[in-house]
Design an enzyme around this catalytic site. Structure first.
Site, short mmCIF file in Angstrom:
data_model
loop_
_atom_site.label_atom_id
_atom_site.label_comp_id
_atom_site.label_asym_id
_atom_site.label_seq_id
_atom_site.Cartn_x
_atom_site.Cartn_y
_atom_site.Cartn_z
N PRO A 200 0.82 -1.21 0.00
CA PRO A 200 0.00 0.00 0.00
C PRO A 200 0.85 1.26 0.00
O PRO A 200 1.83 1.37 0.74
CB PRO A 200 -0.80 -0.13 1.30
CG PRO A 200 -0.85 -1.60 1.56
CD PRO A 200 0.47 -2.12 1.09
N GLU A 201 0.48 2.22 -0.86
CA GLU A 201 1.17 3.50 -0.94
C GLU A 201 0.23 4.56 -0.37
O GLU A 201 -0.78 4.24 0.23
CB GLU A 201 1.58 3.77 -2.39
CG GLU A 201 2.45 2.65 -2.97
CD GLU A 201 2.83 2.85 -4.42
OE1 GLU A 201 2.95 4.00 -4.85
OE2 GLU A 201 3.01 1.84 -5.13
#
Length: 273
Positions: free
Chosen positions: A2-3
């Site tokens: 996840p960014e």
């Protein structure tokens, strides 16, 4: 992994479920997920803490509690599930927070790479892990002169340097590819050779890409979900990432995929000369 858009999406999903609730019990089934303090302190200090707010910093979810801040880095496959307190534990649910409504918030992580920190409020930005992070993508301090200063001694590929969280916090591999494509910068270009115009384009396109991804709930690749059954939609907007051998949306050349410093890297050799 996840960014920034995915972390914001998870944060927003958690707000709907746990704000205002108190933690009445904590169980830890995989000790390595808790970085600090000790497992006993972690469990003891959380009991009675109310969840007052949920924000993000870089790729960290930040839970503001009564006396502490809890920082969560989801790493590759971390996510939260919600169960009744009498539901059987899944083998991948490694930390369980029992809340004041008797529901359970469970940290689920197949690969066990996620990390959780509990820090004192006054040390949130002066202690690890947040003290070493660079500016957020929408910070007014993120300027071309700032990037030029950060890049000037970096003899590394710009693809790799953009992943450095001490420069811009929150960019990961997916959005890195998209930002460089939109900025017409080859991923193999050395960061130290970038111009002021290049830096302005990186800042502009970082904001465009991340803001759009946030509005669409992030990018669902592999196992990312913000909550059970809820998936991001930005993957339908990706221009180059994951598009190996597909035509470039600008020039129709085939999109290439290389392994650059261990990262799968997608780009157009014609548009990104």
């Amino acid at each position: 992994m996840p960014e920034k858009p995915e972390v914001i999406t998870v944060s927003n999903a958690l707000k709907k479920k746990i704000l205002g609730k108190k933690i009445i019990k904590v169980a830890v089934y995989w000790d390595n997920i808790i970085v600090k303090p000790s497992i006993k302190e972690f469990k003891d200090k959380l009991v009675g803490e109310e969840i007052l707010n949920i924000t993000t910093r870089g790729k960290f979810i930040v839970l503001t509690l009564t006396n502490y801040n809890m920082l969560i880095h989801l790493r590759m496959e971390g996510k939260f599930t919600f169960r009744n307190n009498n539901d059987e534990r899944n083998k991948h649910e490694h930390v369980i927070f029992t809340l004041s409504d008797e529901s359970e918030m469970r940290y689920h992580d197949v690969r066990k790479f996620g990390k959780i920190y509990l820090v004192e409020k006054e040390k949130l930005y002066t202690d690890t892990p947040l003290k070493d992070l660079g500016y957020e993508f929408d910070s007014e301090n993120l300027t071309s002169s700032y990037l030029l200063e950060k890049f000037k001694n970096k003899n590394k590929f710009i693809k790799t340097v953009l992943l450095d969280q001490s420069i811009i916090a929150g960019i990961g591999n997916i959005y890195d590819d998209e930002i460089l494509f939109m900025s017409k910068i080859n991923p193999y270009k050395k960061a130290s050779t970038l111009t002021s115009t290049d830096c302005k384009n990186i800042i502009k396109n970082t904001k465009i890409v991340l803001e759009k991804a946030i509005s669409m709930g992030g990018t669902t690749i592999k196992s990312f979900t913000s909550e059970e059954g809820v998936h991001g939609k930005f993957q339908s907007e990706l221009l180059v990432h994951g598009k190996k051998d597909e035509p470039c949306p600008v020039c129709q050349e085939k999109i290439l995929k290389d392994k650059l410093d261990g990262r799968g890297t997608y780009y157009c050799k014609n548009c990104q000369k």
